[in-house]
Write a protein that holds these residues in place. Structure first.
Motif, short mmCIF file in Angstrom:
data_model
loop_
_atom_site.label_atom_id
_atom_site.label_comp_id
_atom_site.label_asym_id
_atom_site.label_seq_id
_atom_site.Cartn_x
_atom_site.Cartn_y
_atom_site.Cartn_z
N ALA A 2 0.85 -1.20 0.00
CA ALA A 2 0.00 0.00 0.00
C ALA A 2 0.88 1.24 0.00
O ALA A 2 2.00 1.24 0.52
N PHE A 3 0.34 2.29 -0.60
CA PHE A 3 1.01 3.59 -0.63
C PHE A 3 0.04 4.65 -0.11
O PHE A 3 -1.16 4.59 -0.41
N THR A 4 0.56 5.61 0.63
CA THR A 4 -0.29 6.69 1.13
C THR A 4 0.55 7.95 1.30
O THR A 4 1.77 7.94 1.13
N SER A 5 -0.13 9.05 1.60
CA SER A 5 0.56 10.30 1.85
C SER A 5 1.11 10.30 3.28
O SER A 5 1.01 9.30 4.00
N VAL A 6 1.64 11.43 3.70
CA VAL A 6 2.14 11.54 5.08
C VAL A 6 1.11 12.24 5.97
O VAL A 6 1.42 12.59 7.11
N LEU A 7 -0.09 12.44 5.46
CA LEU A 7 -1.12 13.17 6.21
C LEU A 7 -2.05 12.19 6.94
O LEU A 7 -2.44 11.16 6.40
N THR A 8 -2.41 12.57 8.16
CA THR A 8 -3.13 11.68 9.08
C THR A 8 -4.43 11.14 8.49
O THR A 8 -4.76 9.96 8.69
N ARG A 9 -5.19 11.98 7.77
CA ARG A 9 -6.50 11.54 7.30
C ARG A 9 -6.39 10.39 6.30
O ARG A 9 -7.25 9.51 6.26
N LEU B 107 -7.27 -1.60 6.31
CA LEU B 107 -6.45 -2.79 6.51
C LEU B 107 -6.92 -3.60 7.72
O LEU B 107 -6.85 -4.83 7.73
N GLY B 108 -7.44 -2.91 8.73
CA GLY B 108 -8.00 -3.60 9.88
C GLY B 108 -9.23 -4.41 9.51
O GLY B 108 -9.39 -5.56 9.94
N VAL B 109 -10.08 -3.83 8.66
CA VAL B 109 -11.31 -4.51 8.24
C VAL B 109 -10.99 -5.73 7.38
O VAL B 109 -11.62 -6.78 7.53
N ILE B 110 -10.00 -5.62 6.50
CA ILE B 110 -9.71 -6.74 5.60
C ILE B 110 -8.68 -7.71 6.19
O ILE B 110 -8.35 -8.73 5.57
N GLY B 111 -8.19 -7.41 7.40
CA GLY B 111 -7.28 -8.33 8.07
C GLY B 111 -5.87 -8.35 7.50
O GLY B 111 -5.20 -9.38 7.51
N GLN B 112 -5.40 -7.18 7.02
CA GLN B 112 -4.04 -7.09 6.50
C GLN B 112 -3.24 -6.00 7.21
O GLN B 112 -2.55 -5.20 6.58
N THR B 113 -3.30 -5.98 8.53
CA THR B 113 -2.64 -4.92 9.31
C THR B 113 -1.12 -4.98 9.22
O THR B 113 -0.44 -4.02 9.58
N ASP B 114 -0.57 -6.10 8.74
CA ASP B 114 0.89 -6.23 8.60
C ASP B 114 1.38 -5.90 7.19
O ASP B 114 2.55 -6.12 6.87
N LEU B 115 0.50 -5.35 6.36
CA LEU B 115 0.87 -5.05 4.98
C LEU B 115 1.98 -4.00 4.92
O LEU B 115 2.00 -3.05 5.70
N LYS B 116 2.90 -4.17 3.99
CA LYS B 116 3.96 -3.18 3.75
C LYS B 116 3.32 -1.89 3.25
O LYS B 116 2.58 -1.90 2.26
N VAL B 117 3.62 -0.78 3.94
CA VAL B 117 3.04 0.53 3.59
C VAL B 117 4.17 1.53 3.37
O VAL B 117 5.07 1.64 4.20
N GLU B 118 4.10 2.24 2.25
CA GLU B 118 5.06 3.33 2.01
C GLU B 118 4.32 4.66 2.06
O GLU B 118 3.32 4.85 1.35
N LYS B 119 4.79 5.55 2.92
CA LYS B 119 4.20 6.89 3.05
C LYS B 119 5.12 7.89 2.37
O LYS B 119 6.33 7.88 2.61
N ASN B 120 4.54 8.77 1.54
CA ASN B 120 5.37 9.74 0.84
C ASN B 120 4.60 11.03 0.59
O ASN B 120 3.42 11.01 0.22
N GLN B 121 5.30 12.14 0.78
CA GLN B 121 4.72 13.47 0.60
C GLN B 121 4.26 13.71 -0.83
O GLN B 121 3.40 14.56 -1.09
N ALA B 122 4.81 12.95 -1.77
CA ALA B 122 4.41 13.09 -3.18
C ALA B 122 2.92 12.85 -3.38
O ALA B 122 2.32 13.38 -4.31
#
Length: 201
Positions: A51-58, A67-82
């Motif tokens: 998964a990819f996301t921004s650096v903003l809380t929302r 990820l909690g709902v689908i049961g993948q809380t250990d998924l690799k996540v990359e956060k980036n300001q881009a």
């Protein structure tokens, strides 16, 4: 077929209050948290590789709830300001209706809906695209091209910029594109990165 799911974060507190948010790090509203849960329910059949996301809380919180709902809380996540929302500069925090009263509807519409006109101290959609698309090509597409199933949780304008690229929209067409909060949007791509099919789930 390569699977890419895009989600605009759930409603934020400032969406609720009709404020320009931009890079201000505001939380989800209670409704926004519910939208994230509903998005997760729609994605129960999916298994993502990254998964990819921004650096903003929302956006981060929306992703965490999904990820909690689908049961993948250990998924690799990359956060980036881009992947951050478009930066609204001096308009950030201002009520949109009050801003229209002060500057006029035509000027505010131009700031919000032109492709290359910047609000004072902020970014245009063109500026946003110039950071989102290279990030997609450098980070997200390589993962997709390896056959991975990818989830991206970001913002209205950063996702508009990405969809403009994916669907080859013109500068005029992208201005008509509105992405709802919390709605998973599935893109299926071929080996060359061309969109074969896309639909909201």
């Amino acid at each position: 077929m390569k699977q890419l799911v895009l989600i605009r974060h759930g409603e934020s507190q400032w969406n609720l209050e009709n404020r320009f948010t931009g890079w201000v790090d505001v939380p989800l509203s209670p409704r926004g948290e519910e939208e994230a849960k509903e998005a997760g329910k729609k994605l129960q059949a999916f298994r993502f590789n990254q998964a990819f996301t921004s650096v903003l809380t929302r956006a981060i919180k929306t992703l965490e709830i999904v990820l909690g709902v689908i049961g993948q809380t250990d998924l690799k996540v990359e956060k980036n300001q881009a992947l951050n929302e478009r930066m609204y500069g001096d308009l950030q925090g201002l009520n949109k209706a009050e801003t229209i009263e002060k500057h006029g509807a035509e000027q505010v519409h131009q700031w919000r809906r032109s492709f290359d006109v910047r609000p004072p101290g902020g970014e245009s959609l063109k500026d946003t695209a110039e950071r989102v698309i290279p990030y997609y090509e450098k980070k997200i597409w390589p993962a997709l091209s390896n056959g991975e199933s990818i989830l991206v949780v970001a913002h209205g304008n950063s996702l508009r910029a990405l969809v403009m690229h994916l669907n080859q929209l013109s500068q005029e067409e992208v201005l008509e594109l509105n992405i709802p909060t919390g709605g998973p949007w599935l893109f299926e791509l071929d080996d060359a990165g061309n969109v074969v099919n896309h639909r909201y789930l």
